[in-house]
Design a protein around this motif. Structure first.
Motif, PDB file in Angstrom:
ATOM      1  N   SER A   1      15.378   9.496   1.622  1.00  0.00           N
ATOM      2  CA  SER A   1      17.330   9.990   0.622  1.00  0.00           C
ATOM      3  C   SER A   1      16.482  11.864  -0.396  1.00  0.00           C
ATOM      4  O   SER A   1      17.670  12.125   0.029  1.00  0.00           O
ATOM      5  CB  SER A   1      17.004   8.606  -0.849  1.00  0.00           C
ATOM      6  OG  SER A   1      17.809   9.118  -1.222  1.00  0.00           O
ATOM      7  N   LYS A   2      15.900  12.118  -0.496  1.00  0.00           N
ATOM      8  CA  LYS A   2      15.474  12.513  -1.359  1.00  0.00           C
ATOM      9  C   LYS A   2      15.470  13.827   0.007  1.00  0.00           C
ATOM     10  O   LYS A   2      15.872  15.529  -0.717  1.00  0.00           O
ATOM     11  CB  LYS A   2      13.464  13.395  -1.393  1.00  0.00           C
ATOM     12  CG  LYS A   2      13.624  12.082  -2.619  1.00  0.00           C
ATOM     13  CD  LYS A   2      12.142  12.181  -3.011  1.00  0.00           C
ATOM     14  CE  LYS A   2      11.795  11.677  -4.382  1.00  0.00           C
ATOM     15  NZ  LYS A   2      10.233  11.421  -4.695  1.00  0.00           N
ATOM     16  N   LEU A   3      15.295  13.774   1.490  1.00  0.00           N
ATOM     17  CA  LEU A   3      15.200  15.141   2.320  1.00  0.00           C
ATOM     18  C   LEU A   3      17.029  15.102   2.674  1.00  0.00           C
ATOM     19  O   LEU A   3      17.346  16.182   2.166  1.00  0.00           O
ATOM     20  CB  LEU A   3      14.565  14.052   4.146  1.00  0.00           C
ATOM     21  CG  LEU A   3      13.606  14.723   3.586  1.00  0.00           C
ATOM     22  CD1 LEU A   3      13.216  14.153   5.554  1.00  0.00           C
ATOM     23  CD2 LEU A   3      13.420  16.007   3.258  1.00  0.00           C
TER      24      LEU A   3
ATOM     25  N   ARG B   1      17.925  17.184  -0.468  1.00  0.00           N
ATOM     26  CA  ARG B   1      17.785  18.398  -0.499  1.00  0.00           C
ATOM     27  C   ARG B   1      18.487  18.947   0.637  1.00  0.00           C
ATOM     28  O   ARG B   1      18.835  19.968   0.706  1.00  0.00           O
ATOM     29  CB  ARG B   1      16.246  18.851   0.048  1.00  0.00           C
ATOM     30  CG  ARG B   1      14.915  17.951  -1.139  1.00  0.00           C
ATOM     31  CD  ARG B   1      15.298  19.861  -1.706  1.00  0.00           C
ATOM     32  NE  ARG B   1      13.892  18.894  -2.831  1.00  0.00           N
ATOM     33  CZ  ARG B   1      13.500  19.591  -4.285  1.00  0.00           C
ATOM     34  NH1 ARG B   1      14.130  21.107  -4.330  1.00  0.00           N
ATOM     35  NH2 ARG B   1      13.188  19.673  -4.829  1.00  0.00           N
ATOM     36  N   GLY B   2      19.057  18.537   1.209  1.00  0.00           N
ATOM     37  CA  GLY B   2      19.199  18.891   2.459  1.00  0.00           C
ATOM     38  C   GLY B   2      21.080  19.495   1.405  1.00  0.00           C
ATOM     39  O   GLY B   2      22.051  20.163   1.939  1.00  0.00           O
ATOM     40  N   GLU B   3      21.744  18.422   0.904  1.00  0.00           N
ATOM     41  CA  GLU B   3      22.789  18.653   0.151  1.00  0.00           C
ATOM     42  C   GLU B   3      22.885  20.139  -0.561  1.00  0.00           C
ATOM     43  O   GLU B   3      23.463  21.061  -0.774  1.00  0.00           O
ATOM     44  CB  GLU B   3      23.527  17.162  -1.061  1.00  0.00           C
ATOM     45  CG  GLU B   3      23.762  16.168  -0.474  1.00  0.00           C
ATOM     46  CD  GLU B   3      25.040  16.320  -0.378  1.00  0.00           C
ATOM     47  OE1 GLU B   3      25.563  17.537  -0.198  1.00  0.00           O
ATOM     48  OE2 GLU B   3      25.526  15.200   0.110  1.00  0.00           O
ATOM     49  N   TYR B   4      21.066  19.594  -1.214  1.00  0.00           N
ATOM     50  CA  TYR B   4      21.360  20.765  -1.699  1.00  0.00           C
ATOM     51  C   TYR B   4      21.639  22.682  -1.305  1.00  0.00           C
ATOM     52  O   TYR B   4      21.699  23.729  -1.688  1.00  0.00           O
ATOM     53  CB  TYR B   4      19.705  21.234  -2.340  1.00  0.00           C
ATOM     54  CG  TYR B   4      19.540  23.029  -3.230  1.00  0.00           C
ATOM     55  CD1 TYR B   4      19.896  23.310  -4.133  1.00  0.00           C
ATOM     56  CD2 TYR B   4      18.011  23.262  -2.408  1.00  0.00           C
ATOM     57  CE1 TYR B   4      19.356  24.110  -4.353  1.00  0.00           C
ATOM     58  CE2 TYR B   4      17.518  23.943  -3.422  1.00  0.00           C
ATOM     59  CZ  TYR B   4      18.315  25.326  -4.425  1.00  0.00           C
ATOM     60  OH  TYR B   4      17.481  26.386  -5.184  1.00  0.00           O
ATOM     61  N   TYR B   5      20.684  22.966  -0.509  1.00  0.00           N
ATOM     62  CA  TYR B   5      20.328  24.072   0.579  1.00  0.00           C
ATOM     63  C   TYR B   5      21.736  23.869   1.100  1.00  0.00           C
ATOM     64  O   TYR B   5      22.358  25.089   1.252  1.00  0.00           O
ATOM     65  CB  TYR B   5      19.559  23.611   2.475  1.00  0.00           C
ATOM     66  CG  TYR B   5      17.811  23.313   1.339  1.00  0.00           C
ATOM     67  CD1 TYR B   5      17.635  24.821   1.137  1.00  0.00           C
ATOM     68  CD2 TYR B   5      17.046  22.581   1.839  1.00  0.00           C
ATOM     69  CE1 TYR B   5      16.302  24.383   0.081  1.00  0.00           C
ATOM     70  CE2 TYR B   5      15.917  22.337   1.180  1.00  0.00           C
ATOM     71  CZ  TYR B   5      15.845  23.440   0.735  1.00  0.00           C
ATOM     72  OH  TYR B   5      14.841  23.649   0.304  1.00  0.00           O
TER      73      TYR B   5
ATOM     74  N   PHE C   1      13.350  18.722 -14.701  1.00  0.00           N
ATOM     75  CA  PHE C   1      13.364  17.306 -14.934  1.00  0.00           C
ATOM     76  C   PHE C   1      11.937  17.128 -13.402  1.00  0.00           C
ATOM     77  O   PHE C   1      12.258  17.828 -12.719  1.00  0.00           O
ATOM     78  CB  PHE C   1      14.560  17.135 -14.539  1.00  0.00           C
ATOM     79  CG  PHE C   1      16.143  17.162 -15.230  1.00  0.00           C
ATOM     80  CD1 PHE C   1      16.204  16.775 -16.191  1.00  0.00           C
ATOM     81  CD2 PHE C   1      17.089  18.344 -15.012  1.00  0.00           C
ATOM     82  CE1 PHE C   1      16.721  16.689 -17.251  1.00  0.00           C
ATOM     83  CE2 PHE C   1      18.266  18.486 -15.763  1.00  0.00           C
ATOM     84  CZ  PHE C   1      17.586  17.878 -16.655  1.00  0.00           C
ATOM     85  N   ASP C   2      12.091  15.737 -14.233  1.00  0.00           N
ATOM     86  CA  ASP C   2      10.998  15.417 -12.902  1.00  0.00           C
ATOM     87  C   ASP C   2      10.976  14.906 -11.718  1.00  0.00           C
ATOM     88  O   ASP C   2      10.282  14.736 -10.944  1.00  0.00           O
ATOM     89  CB  ASP C   2      10.259  14.026 -13.864  1.00  0.00           C
ATOM     90  CG  ASP C   2       9.469  14.293 -15.355  1.00  0.00           C
ATOM     91  OD1 ASP C   2       9.340  15.729 -15.403  1.00  0.00           O
ATOM     92  OD2 ASP C   2       8.745  14.117 -16.091  1.00  0.00           O
ATOM     93  N   ASP C   3      12.799  14.243 -11.805  1.00  0.00           N
ATOM     94  CA  ASP C   3      13.102  13.545 -10.494  1.00  0.00           C
ATOM     95  C   ASP C   3      14.432  14.350 -10.134  1.00  0.00           C
ATOM     96  O   ASP C   3      15.771  13.776 -10.458  1.00  0.00           O
ATOM     97  CB  ASP C   3      13.326  12.450 -10.318  1.00  0.00           C
ATOM     98  CG  ASP C   3      11.881  11.230 -11.577  1.00  0.00           C
ATOM     99  OD1 ASP C   3      10.889  11.440 -10.741  1.00  0.00           O
ATOM    100  OD2 ASP C   3      11.705  11.041 -12.440  1.00  0.00           O
ATOM    101  N   GLU C   4      13.962  15.839 -10.274  1.00  0.00           N
ATOM    102  CA  GLU C   4      15.619  15.823  -9.986  1.00  0.00           C
ATOM    103  C   GLU C   4      15.849  15.764  -8.411  1.00  0.00           C
ATOM    104  O   GLU C   4      16.977  15.591  -8.694  1.00  0.00           O
ATOM    105  CB  GLU C   4      14.398  17.867  -9.916  1.00  0.00           C
ATOM    106  CG  GLU C   4      14.222  18.893 -10.967  1.00  0.00           C
ATOM    107  CD  GLU C   4      14.285  20.359 -10.810  1.00  0.00           C
ATOM    108  OE1 GLU C   4      14.063  20.422  -9.760  1.00  0.00           O
ATOM    109  OE2 GLU C   4      14.615  20.901 -11.984  1.00  0.00           O
ATOM    110  N   THR C   5      15.478  15.309  -7.305  1.00  0.00           N
ATOM    111  CA  THR C   5      16.259  15.139  -5.910  1.00  0.00           C
ATOM    112  C   THR C   5      16.652  13.662  -6.166  1.00  0.00           C
ATOM    113  O   THR C   5      17.377  13.091  -6.241  1.00  0.00           O
ATOM    114  CB  THR C   5      14.478  14.594  -5.160  1.00  0.00           C
ATOM    115  OG1 THR C   5      13.752  16.369  -4.993  1.00  0.00           O
ATOM    116  CG2 THR C   5      15.189  14.569  -3.959  1.00  0.00           C
ATOM    117  N   ASP C   6      16.001  12.101  -7.313  1.00  0.00           N
ATOM    118  CA  ASP C   6      16.990  12.005  -7.449  1.00  0.00           C
ATOM    119  C   ASP C   6      17.821  11.793  -8.341  1.00  0.00           C
ATOM    120  O   ASP C   6      19.271  11.310  -7.876  1.00  0.00           O
ATOM    121  CB  ASP C   6      15.903  10.437  -8.288  1.00  0.00           C
ATOM    122  CG  ASP C   6      14.658  10.140  -7.426  1.00  0.00           C
ATOM    123  OD1 ASP C   6      15.190   9.269  -5.843  1.00  0.00           O
ATOM    124  OD2 ASP C   6      13.480   9.696  -7.589  1.00  0.00           O
ATOM    125  N   LEU C   7      17.689  12.543  -9.205  1.00  0.00           N
ATOM    126  CA  LEU C   7      19.476  13.282  -9.912  1.00  0.00           C
ATOM    127  C   LEU C   7      19.996  13.636  -8.978  1.00  0.00           C
ATOM    128  O   LEU C   7      21.581  12.902  -9.863  1.00  0.00           O
ATOM    129  CB  LEU C   7      18.776  13.842 -11.051  1.00  0.00           C
ATOM    130  CG  LEU C   7      19.879  14.219 -12.393  1.00  0.00           C
ATOM    131  CD1 LEU C   7      20.034  13.383 -12.759  1.00  0.00           C
ATOM    132  CD2 LEU C   7      19.098  15.268 -13.394  1.00  0.00           C
TER     133      LEU C   7
END
Length: 417
Positions: A214-216, A219-223, A312-318
């Protein structure tokens, strides 16, 4: 002899269980007195004789153990309930098995020599069993995999772990006529209580892998968002000389108004890819990317953000929460072509909501969860699940409402300062 045997076996059970529980549940009190008190309390619970035809003793012992767990330990309710069931399965199974043999030893049914052998075998069996038990529970507790468990997974674990206690309760209420069968079921119950720990380990690995995937994806969305922005910026820069030529032409012709309008249009296109909604770069990238996606679907995405924190502590989950909520709203294609996102920082909380109108009837399951309207229901409907799990990992609250033609995803998550 029977009294000594009972005290000793109860001590072995209580000592090992008291060592295992803090590896999974946080103690509510940390003073030496509280540690001694909770150990003694557990020892008295283990002294309960669970015997056939006395279900009241079983239920009383179980109730006392649950109270003990909730008084001396603090954790999420679903996790606390799960380990209450897991550990009582071990306590109840051992109590039932040992109480039968202790009655044989004390009742004079066995010669003295045989009684001594049975006593030694029971103690040896307890020591061997809890040696294996310690290996299993340390493997699970040291791995930290249980941190990835969702509420649903803890409920599954509770459902599986309650089987040994149910078996013992059935033996208490209706003991088999065959002694051999009674002992086999007792041993099976003890073994099953221990097997739950390797099962938790495998469930934890699966949950951890799912969380990492889920985090990957996030991150993929971010990139992907960053790459899309950079690509558009490169296009604009590539055409910059052409834009200057057009502006110069308007100025040479004395058409200053057209030159100004053209400059404004270029400025608007630049600003569309560099809007700063929050001080957080990752959130801005996701919001800008989803804004372009919505515009591509002829939808208006209204973003109202009031966030002061830059990290934030949980940027990926956010970002999983933001990206999946917006994707669902865009795919829903609201009839009024509008989607509203609100992101508000309120002291130590972050309030988030995505709202859109809908026309089609929304189907729900018996538990209130929503059913995907798409034909491929196996691969769709995962967005809401990802959102729920992301919010749960952030220790937040999550709610979906569909009322009066308005669909709303709302989440409240704590902000780590």
């Amino acid at each position: 002899m029977s009294v000594v045997l009972h005290l000793l076996l109860s001590l072995i059970v209580a000592w090992n269980i008291s060592e295992a529980i803090p590896a999974f549940l946080k103690p509510r009190f940390h003073s030496t007195f509280s540690i001694v008190l909770r150990t003694v309390f557990l020892y008295f619970i283990c002294l309960f004789h669970i015997v056939p035809d006395f279900a009241q003793t079983f239920l009383l012992s179980f109730a006392a153990f649950v109270i003990y767990i909730f008084v001396f330990y603090k954790e999420r309710v679903e996790k606390t309930v799960a380990f209450s069931v897991i550990f009582f399965g071990i306590i109840g199974s051992w109590s039932f098995l040992s109480s039968w043999w202790i009655r044989r030893v004390s009742g004079g049914d066995l010669p003295i020599g045989m009684s001594l052998i049975v006593t030694a075998l029971l103690i040896a069996l307890a020591l061997i069993y809890f040696s294996i038990f310690r290996v299993y529970f340390r493997q699970v507790s040291d791995s930290m995999l249980l941190e990835s468990f969702t509420k649903r997974m803890w409920n599954y674990a509770t459902f599986i772990a309650i089987a040994p206690s149910v078996l013992i309760l059935l033996l208490v209420m209706s003991p088999p006529r065959t002694l051999f069968l009674q002992q086999i079921i007792s041993f099976f119950s003890i073994a099953e209580s221990t097997v739950i720990f390797p099962l938790l380990y495998q469930m934890g690995r699966s949950a951890k892998l799912s969380e990492e995937n889920s985090k990957l994806r996030a991150r993929g969305e971010y990139y992907q968002a960053i790459e899309a922005q950079q690509q558009e910026m490169r296009k604009l820069k590539h055409d910059l000389m052409n834009h200057f030529t057009v502006i110069a032409t308007y100025l040479d012709l004395g058409e200053n108004d057209k030159a100004i309008e053209y400059l404004k249009e270029i400025g608007t296109r630049f600003s569309e890819f560099t809007k700063q909604y929050t001080p957080n770069t990752l959130i801005n990238a996701i919001l800008n990317f989803k804004l372009q996606k919505a515009l591509g679907e002829n939808l208006e995405l209204i973003i109202k953000a009031d966030v002061k924190s830059s990290s934030f502590d949980d940027e990926t989950d956010l970002c999983t929460l933001i990206a999946n909520s917006l994707d669902n709203a865009i795919e829903a294609n609201p009839p009024d072509k509008k989607i509203t996102l609100e992101l508000l920082e309120d002291e130590d909380r972050l309030l988030f909501s995505v709202t859109n109108r809908y026309e089609k009837k929304i189907e729900t399951r018996s538990d209130g969860s929503f059913i995907s309207s798409k034909e491929d229901k196996v691969n769709h409907g995962l967005g809401i699940k990802n959102i729920e799990e992301a919010v749960e990992r952030m220790n937040g609250k999550f709610e979906i409402t569909a009322k009066d033609g308005t669909f709303r995803v709302f989440a409240e998550v704590p902000i780590g300062k």
